[in-house]
Every structure is written in structure tokens, then in C-alpha cells.
Motif scaffolding. Structure first.
Motif, PDB file in Angstrom:
ATOM      1  N   GLN A  83       0.862  -1.183   0.000  1.00 44.86           N
ATOM      2  CA  GLN A  83       0.000   0.000   0.000  1.00 44.86           C
ATOM      3  C   GLN A  83       0.894   1.227   0.000  1.00 44.86           C
ATOM      4  OE1 GLN A  83      -3.064   0.051   2.971  1.00 44.86           O
ATOM      5  NE2 GLN A  83      -3.554   2.182   2.629  1.00 44.86           N
ATOM      6  N   LYS A  94      -2.598  -6.126  -4.381  1.00 47.04           N
ATOM      7  CA  LYS A  94      -2.533  -7.456  -3.761  1.00 47.04           C
ATOM      8  C   LYS A  94      -2.300  -8.504  -4.842  1.00 47.04           C
ATOM      9  CE  LYS A  94      -5.585  -7.396   0.245  1.00 47.04           C
ATOM     10  NZ  LYS A  94      -6.823  -7.959   0.782  1.00 47.04           N
ATOM     11  N   ALA A 108      -8.914  -3.609 -11.338  1.00 47.09           N
ATOM     12  CA  ALA A 108      -8.436  -2.259 -11.059  1.00 47.09           C
ATOM     13  C   ALA A 108      -9.250  -1.261 -11.856  1.00 47.09           C
ATOM     14  CB  ALA A 108      -6.961  -2.140 -11.427  1.00 47.09           C
ATOM     15  N   LEU A 121      -5.172  -7.801  -7.605  1.00 45.14           N
ATOM     16  CA  LEU A 121      -6.321  -7.120  -7.012  1.00 45.14           C
ATOM     17  C   LEU A 121      -5.844  -5.760  -6.545  1.00 45.14           C
ATOM     18  CD1 LEU A 121      -7.537 -10.066  -4.757  1.00 45.14           C
ATOM     19  CD2 LEU A 121      -8.512  -9.379  -6.937  1.00 45.14           C
ATOM     20  N   THR A 122      -6.606  -4.707  -6.839  1.00 39.37           N
ATOM     21  CA  THR A 122      -6.197  -3.367  -6.424  1.00 39.37           C
ATOM     22  C   THR A 122      -7.376  -2.632  -5.809  1.00 39.37           C
ATOM     23  OG1 THR A 122      -6.780  -2.219  -8.463  1.00 39.37           O
ATOM     24  CG2 THR A 122      -4.615  -3.247  -8.378  1.00 39.37           C
ATOM     25  N   LYS A 123      -7.052  -1.607  -5.046  1.00 34.77           N
ATOM     26  CA  LYS A 123      -8.069  -0.716  -4.508  1.00 34.77           C
ATOM     27  C   LYS A 123      -7.493   0.677  -4.450  1.00 34.77           C
ATOM     28  CE  LYS A 123     -11.934   0.462  -2.648  1.00 34.77           C
ATOM     29  NZ  LYS A 123     -13.048   0.670  -3.554  1.00 34.77           N
ATOM     30  N   SER A 124      -8.242   1.628  -4.972  1.00 37.40           N
ATOM     31  CA  SER A 124      -7.854   3.022  -4.894  1.00 37.40           C
ATOM     32  C   SER A 124      -8.546   3.633  -3.689  1.00 37.40           C
ATOM     33  CB  SER A 124      -8.286   3.745  -6.173  1.00 37.40           C
ATOM     34  OG  SER A 124      -8.207   5.134  -5.980  1.00 37.40           O
ATOM     35  N   LEU A 125      -7.742   4.140  -2.755  1.00 39.92           N
ATOM     36  CA  LEU A 125      -8.280   4.750  -1.544  1.00 39.92           C
ATOM     37  C   LEU A 125      -7.906   6.225  -1.574  1.00 39.92           C
ATOM     38  CD1 LEU A 125      -6.705   1.993   0.643  1.00 39.92           C
ATOM     39  CD2 LEU A 125      -9.132   2.141   0.143  1.00 39.92           C
ATOM     40  N   SER A 176      -9.079  10.317  -6.293  1.00 45.15           N
ATOM     41  CA  SER A 176      -9.126   9.552  -7.540  1.00 45.15           C
ATOM     42  C   SER A 176      -8.462  10.322  -8.684  1.00 45.15           C
ATOM     43  CB  SER A 176     -10.575   9.230  -7.894  1.00 45.15           C
ATOM     44  OG  SER A 176     -11.295  10.433  -8.065  1.00 45.15           O
TER      45      SER A 176
END
Length: 176
Positions: free
Chosen positions: A89, A100, A110, A127-131, A134
């Protein structure tokens, strides 16, 4: 700290992908003055990727500058099969990106500029996550920063003490 070797873009078959063009207007005495900024991702689809940003008064020259910048800032991405070696992260500005590793066949989960950067790098399953924010520019740069910080498992194992490695091998041999 280890020295970073420069990657020669002439030796690689690179594909450029335009992520974003932003029109910027500046109010002057005679009216509005327009300029453009471009964000470009370049990669060979085999572990090398770079992100570049260019600004100019016309779109084609902004894209050309961004391409040159992306080729200057190429990095090598360590991969295990078709995924990344470990979870990471990274925070850049107000953008946070979480990457991930995923099982083979998962694909790239993504959004927007993170997907483009990972596709250009040749990562197939992640696997991705945008926190957080944006903003496309910050997300692309945060993804590059995350990929830079990934460590190859073989390099990490080689850096660890050889004595502890020998003890582990003796322990495995004696337990049989």
C-alpha cells in the motif's frame, strides 16, 4: 543503498498508452491562454513500465513530451508468475493505492489509470483498490511508486543471513 541502473528504452519494444489529457486555461490581459497537459504510460508488457507527464500549448507536443518523460522514468517490476510478489500500500499526495497478488486467472481488478499502468507492466493477475483521491495523475504515479517498492523474493532470501538458511535446511533434514 543500492545504485539504480538506468534502463535503456531503445533495447525494449515499448507500447505507449495515453491516459489523460487536461486542458488548462490561464487568464491573461488579452483573454484566455490555453495549454494542455498529457499523462502517458509506456511499457513492454514484460516487466518494464514508466509514467510521464508533458505540458505544451498543443496536444501533440504535450503527448510527445510525456512519451519522452515516460521513457526516461522506466522501472523494472519484479513478478512471480503473472502476479506481484506481495501486498503493498502506497500513499502519494491524497491518493492511496493498494495492490494485492491474485491467483492465476483472476485478471486485473483495477480502475482507470491503475489498470493502464499494470497492463503496460505485464501484470496479468492482481487485485487493487484506490483509496483517497481519484486524481488520475496521482493514482498512476502512486502505482509506479508501489511497483518500485516491490521486492523480488529471491533477492530478499539472498540478502538474509546464510547461517539461518543453513539451520533451516538442517532442521528440515533432521525432521525427516
Amino acid at each position: 543503498m543500492d545504485l539504480v541502473t538506468k534502463i535503456n528504452p531503445d533495447e525494449l519494444l515499448l507500447n505507449d498508452k495515453l491516459v489523460y489529457i487536461n486542458r488548462v486555461s490561464k487568464v491573461m490581459k488579452g483573454g484566455k491562454r490555453l495549454s494542455f497537459s498529457a499523462l502517458v504510460v509506456t511499457g513492454d508488457g514484460n516487466g518494464y513500465v514508466g509514467v510521464g507527464q508533458g505540458k505544451a500549448n498543443e496536444v501533440p507536443s504535450a503527448i510527445g513530451k510525456a512519451n519522452a518523460d515516460a521513457k526516461k522514468n522506466l522501472i523494472r517490476v519484479p513478478m512471480v508468475g503473472s502476479t506481484i510478489p506481495h501486498e503493498i500500500q502506497v500513499k502519494l499526495g491524497a491518493s492511496k493505492v493498494l495492490l494485492k497478488p491474485a491467483a492465476p486467472g483472476t485478471g486485473i481488478i483495477a480502475g482507470s489509470s491503475i489498470r493502464i499502468v499494470l497492463e503496460a507492466a505485464g501484470v496479468k493477475d492482481v487485485l487493487t483498490k484506490s483509496l483517497g483521491s481519484s486524481n488520475r495523475v496521482n493514482m498512476a504515479k502512486a502505482t509506479i511508486l508501489a511497483l518500485k517498492q516491490l521486492r523480488d523474493p529471491k533477492e530478499v532470501q539472498a540478502k538474509r543471513k546464510p547461517a539461518s538458511k543453513a539451520k533451516v535446511e538442517e532442521g528440515v533434514a533432521s525432521s525427516d
